[in-house]
Design a protein around this motif. Structure first.
Motif, PDB file in Angstrom:
ATOM      1  N   THR A 456       1.037  -0.933  -0.702  1.00  0.00           N
ATOM      2  CA  THR A 456       0.207  -0.211   0.553  1.00  0.00           C
ATOM      3  C   THR A 456       0.942   1.209  -0.380  1.00  0.00           C
ATOM      4  O   THR A 456       0.545   1.983   0.038  1.00  0.00           O
ATOM      5  N   LEU A 457       1.923   1.277  -0.173  1.00  0.00           N
ATOM      6  CA  LEU A 457       3.015   2.384  -0.217  1.00  0.00           C
ATOM      7  C   LEU A 457       2.913   2.832  -1.367  1.00  0.00           C
ATOM      8  O   LEU A 457       2.502   2.441  -2.303  1.00  0.00           O
ATOM      9  N   GLU A 458       3.131   4.220  -1.282  1.00  0.00           N
ATOM     10  CA  GLU A 458       3.218   5.425  -2.367  1.00  0.00           C
ATOM     11  C   GLU A 458       4.375   5.021  -2.895  1.00  0.00           C
ATOM     12  O   GLU A 458       5.221   4.114  -2.484  1.00  0.00           O
ATOM     13  N   LYS A 459       4.348   5.821  -4.689  1.00  0.00           N
ATOM     14  CA  LYS A 459       5.791   5.064  -5.523  1.00  0.00           C
ATOM     15  C   LYS A 459       6.600   3.549  -5.014  1.00  0.00           C
ATOM     16  O   LYS A 459       7.575   3.267  -5.595  1.00  0.00           O
ATOM     17  N   ARG A 460       5.380   2.610  -5.586  1.00  0.00           N
ATOM     18  CA  ARG A 460       5.510   1.288  -4.852  1.00  0.00           C
ATOM     19  C   ARG A 460       6.373   0.847  -5.861  1.00  0.00           C
ATOM     20  O   ARG A 460       7.645   0.332  -6.234  1.00  0.00           O
ATOM     21  N   ILE A 461       6.631   1.406  -7.335  1.00  0.00           N
ATOM     22  CA  ILE A 461       6.875   0.752  -8.869  1.00  0.00           C
ATOM     23  C   ILE A 461       8.778   1.250  -8.355  1.00  0.00           C
ATOM     24  O   ILE A 461       9.442   0.102  -8.996  1.00  0.00           O
ATOM     25  N   LEU A 462       8.284   2.412  -8.230  1.00  0.00           N
ATOM     26  CA  LEU A 462      10.011   2.766  -7.939  1.00  0.00           C
ATOM     27  C   LEU A 462      11.193   2.340  -7.102  1.00  0.00           C
ATOM     28  O   LEU A 462      11.927   1.446  -7.048  1.00  0.00           O
ATOM     29  N   ARG A 463       9.920   1.751  -6.233  1.00  0.00           N
ATOM     30  CA  ARG A 463      11.061   0.850  -4.981  1.00  0.00           C
ATOM     31  C   ARG A 463      10.905  -0.366  -5.261  1.00  0.00           C
ATOM     32  O   ARG A 463      12.296  -0.436  -4.855  1.00  0.00           O
ATOM     33  N   GLN A 464      10.029  -1.207  -5.953  1.00  0.00           N
ATOM     34  CA  GLN A 464       9.989  -2.348  -6.547  1.00  0.00           C
ATOM     35  C   GLN A 464      11.542  -2.495  -7.900  1.00  0.00           C
ATOM     36  O   GLN A 464      11.742  -3.401  -7.745  1.00  0.00           O
ATOM     37  N   ALA A 465      11.734  -1.538  -7.755  1.00  0.00           N
ATOM     38  CA  ALA A 465      12.618  -1.705  -9.311  1.00  0.00           C
ATOM     39  C   ALA A 465      13.888  -1.371  -8.886  1.00  0.00           C
ATOM     40  O   ALA A 465      14.456  -1.737  -9.380  1.00  0.00           O
ATOM     41  N   PHE A 466      14.134  -0.767  -7.847  1.00  0.00           N
ATOM     42  CA  PHE A 466      15.117  -1.082  -7.126  1.00  0.00           C
ATOM     43  C   PHE A 466      15.305  -1.700  -5.995  1.00  0.00           C
ATOM     44  O   PHE A 466      16.273  -1.064  -5.053  1.00  0.00           O
ATOM     45  N   ALA A 467      14.562  -2.592  -5.745  1.00  0.00           N
ATOM     46  CA  ALA A 467      14.533  -3.548  -4.353  1.00  0.00           C
ATOM     47  C   ALA A 467      15.685  -4.707  -4.363  1.00  0.00           C
ATOM     48  O   ALA A 467      16.103  -4.917  -3.086  1.00  0.00           O
ATOM     49  N   ASP A 468      16.257  -4.846  -5.616  1.00  0.00           N
ATOM     50  CA  ASP A 468      17.407  -5.541  -5.373  1.00  0.00           C
ATOM     51  C   ASP A 468      18.624  -4.900  -6.234  1.00  0.00           C
ATOM     52  O   ASP A 468      18.408  -3.828  -6.888  1.00  0.00           O
ATOM     53  N   GLY A 469      19.848  -5.318  -5.238  1.00  0.00           N
ATOM     54  CA  GLY A 469      21.011  -4.214  -6.007  1.00  0.00           C
ATOM     55  C   GLY A 469      21.499  -3.677  -4.566  1.00  0.00           C
ATOM     56  O   GLY A 469      22.395  -2.948  -5.104  1.00  0.00           O
ATOM     57  N   ASN A 470      20.785  -4.009  -3.519  1.00  0.00           N
ATOM     58  CA  ASN A 470      21.655  -2.790  -2.840  1.00  0.00           C
ATOM     59  C   ASN A 470      21.781  -1.206  -2.702  1.00  0.00           C
ATOM     60  O   ASN A 470      22.900  -1.417  -1.902  1.00  0.00           O
TER      61      ASN A 470
END
Length: 577
Positions: A456-470
């Protein structure tokens, strides 16, 4: 970041050979008569009001025969030794003043050289390509291909036409107006027009004008389907990540020291993290440390805590700037003057921006990266959780993007420029903007509750795009949106609101609608800022250049722009109990 000022008087000459009567930076002064001297002196005096934007050099181009003067206050970033403005074409007929950065200037230079047969073109600076490209390809193709943040004015003596343009978002400011004699003025800051122009306007983002001065009417050159239709493309997280990394890389061109603002929020943290990786690879130096800066109240500041966490994670050379509430209050009048607005959100925010910009500039830094724009593209403000439908979510992001030049871009640009600091915003790169706004709103909007705590967080796809890679610590990657004026310290907004309100009597406030029929203040705090603005920028025409930033009250949201006032804020319910 620079400042430009231009005056075009009513043109009457029939002489088609004016080049010998043009004086650029004092190199061939042959005007000599009183009217030319007066025009030059007036332009120099009025432009001095924005000299903070470009403390390195002041350049003028005066043409008595055709009745114009172009002034630029320069902050030298690219082409430090060769890029002094105004820039003039090789034949002496076309003159340019520009404010901003052209991020694809090397590509444009290559296209120029492809078209040239017997010579090789070397740009004197990033903005120099505007003149050379115009001469070869004309205004339409120039505006189709240029990428950057810019506002520029070009005059072609051979055709008697001027070309004026502003970038698609309006990252850098531009105003225009007419004086009593009918002369047409342009300026980066509104204060340059005070006392000279009774009628003033904001030059709209994504607009241009090419033609005779007496027919001046800006028209849109930037148009996209997402502006009028609901986007339908599904998100591709890898592609989204690639586009942002490319945008950040394009914004790293500089011949002078630079750094990054780091609030500890998602957007600025991602920008700093990506920039660090690119610069380490570019310099083949795995220990390179990007200079990062954050600001917060003495004693308590959510932003400082998270910014420190990010700085440790990415290995940046980090500086914390702390201020007290009295130090912030001292700057309220300056905030109105430099921001050229009475919008409550902007005034609350720009005080901290100005304090931070001054501290950064003292260290010799001229350029900083920032995360502005992401909240508008991805619907990051907390009130977006109340969007009644995906279609309404999309329309509101479009409205916010198209209003950036009167809110976040205005605050960030002018707050930094107050101390001669250039701010760059990779999230508002034109190609990245086009990509994100073409993604369907169902993907950009906060998701529905599920077993995933982050859905439910805002900007979730931006967060998901950089979830991997530290790229970021999880505590920051999944941190809820905190508006800048809140994040520097919750006590700041409460204090400035109370302080400003105490400076307005109930009698004054009761007459608000009569005194200010346009954008009538709805709180005593807003009334006080409006009163200050009126003192510095008198007249309704100046007042109409301002747009108030408020959430969607018709969605059931609080009118107060603070994110803490929205019921989705994680501290909201605790405060209400």
């Amino acid at each position: 970041m620079c400042g430009i000022l231009c005056i075009f008087t009513q043109y009457t000459s029939t002489d088609t050979s004016p080049q010998n009567r043009t004086s650029c930076n004092g190199e061939s002064s042959q005007c000599g008569d009183l009217s030319c001297d007066s025009l030059r002196e007036m332009a120099f005096r009025q432009s001095s009001k924005q000299r903070h934007r470009g403390p390195d050099q002041t350049g003028l181009c005066v043409n008595d025969e055709y009745g114009f003067v172009l002034v630029q206050e320069r902050l030298s970033i690219v082409g430090v030794k060769t890029g002094r403005q105004p820039l003039t074409s090789t034949n002496g007929m076309t003159h340019l003043v520009a404010n901003g950065e052209i991020y694809n200037f090397l590509h444009m230079a290559s296209l120029i050289n492809d078209a040239l047969k017997f010579e090789y073109y070397t740009p004197r600076s990033d903005c120099d390509v505007l003149v050379a490209f115009y001469e070869l390809f004309g205004p339409d193709r120039l505006l189709q291909i240029v990428r950057g943040m810019f506002a520029f004015v070009m005059y072609d003596c051979s055709t008697h036409r001027l070309l004026v343009a502003r970038d698609p978002v309006g990252i850098v400011p531009l105003y225009y107006g007419w004086d009593d004699a009918g002369s047409l003025w342009f300026a980066s800051e509104l204060k340059c027009l005070v006392g000279c122009c009774a009628e003033v306007n904001v030059f709209p983002p994504g607009h241009s004008y090419y033609g005779l001065r007496e027919s001046f009417v800006p028209k849109p050159y930037f148009q996209a389907l997402w502006m009028t239709e609901i986007s339908t493309a599904r998100v591709d997280l890898e592609l989204l990540k690639h586009h942002l990394e490319s945008a950040v890389e394009s914004h790293l061109q500089s011949e002078v020291p630079f750094g990054a603002l780091l609030s500890g929020g998602l957007d600025s943290s991602l920008t700093a993290s990506i920039a660090t990786r690119i610069l380490r690879a570019r310099t083949d130096n795995s220990s390179f440390r990007l200079k990062t800066y954050s600001i917060g109240l003495e004693g308590e500041s959510p932003d400082l805590t998270y910014a420190r966490m990010v700085a440790d994670h990415i290995g940046s050379d980090h500086t914390e700037v702390r201020f007290t509430i009295p130090e912030g209050i001292d700057l309220v009048r300056d905030a109105v003057y430099y921001a050229e607005t009475y919008d409550v959100t902007t005034i609350r925010c720009i005080v901290a921006v100005m304090l931070l910009a001054r501290a950064i500039r003292i260290e010799g830094i001229k350029v900083v990266l920032s995360g502005e724009g992401a909240d508008e593209l991805f619907g990051g403000y907390l009130y977006f959780h109340r969007a009644p439908s995906a279609a309404e979510f999309h329309r509101e992001t479009v409205r916010r993007v198209r209003g950036l030049h009167l809110s976040d871009c205005l605050r960030a640009n002018k707050g930094c420029a107050a101390w001669g600091l250039e701010l760059r915003v990779p999230f508002l790169d034109t190609d990245f903007l086009q990509h994100v706004m073409s993604i369907r709103p169902e993907d950009r909007a906060p998701g529905i509750p599920s077993h995933d705590d982050h859905s439910t967080l805002e900007k979730r796809i931006l967060r998901q795009a950089f979830a991997d890679g530290n790229y970021l610590p999880p505590e920051v990657l999944w941190r809820q949106k905190e508006q800048f004026s809140d994040g520097v310290g919750y006590a700041w907004i409460d204090a400035i609101a109370q302080w400003a309100s105490k400076r307005v009597t109930q009698t004054e406030y009761a007459a608000a609608a009569d005194r200010f029929p346009f954008n009538t203040p709805t709180t005593k705090e807003a009334f006080y800022y409006r009163k200050l603005f009126e003192q510095m920028f008198p007249g309704e025409s100046f007042a109409r250049t301002v747009q108030r930033w408020i959430p969607r009250t018709d969605w059931g949201c609080s009118e107060d722009p603070s994110g803490r006032k929205q019921d989705v804020h994680r501290g909201h319910n605790r405060r209400e109990q």
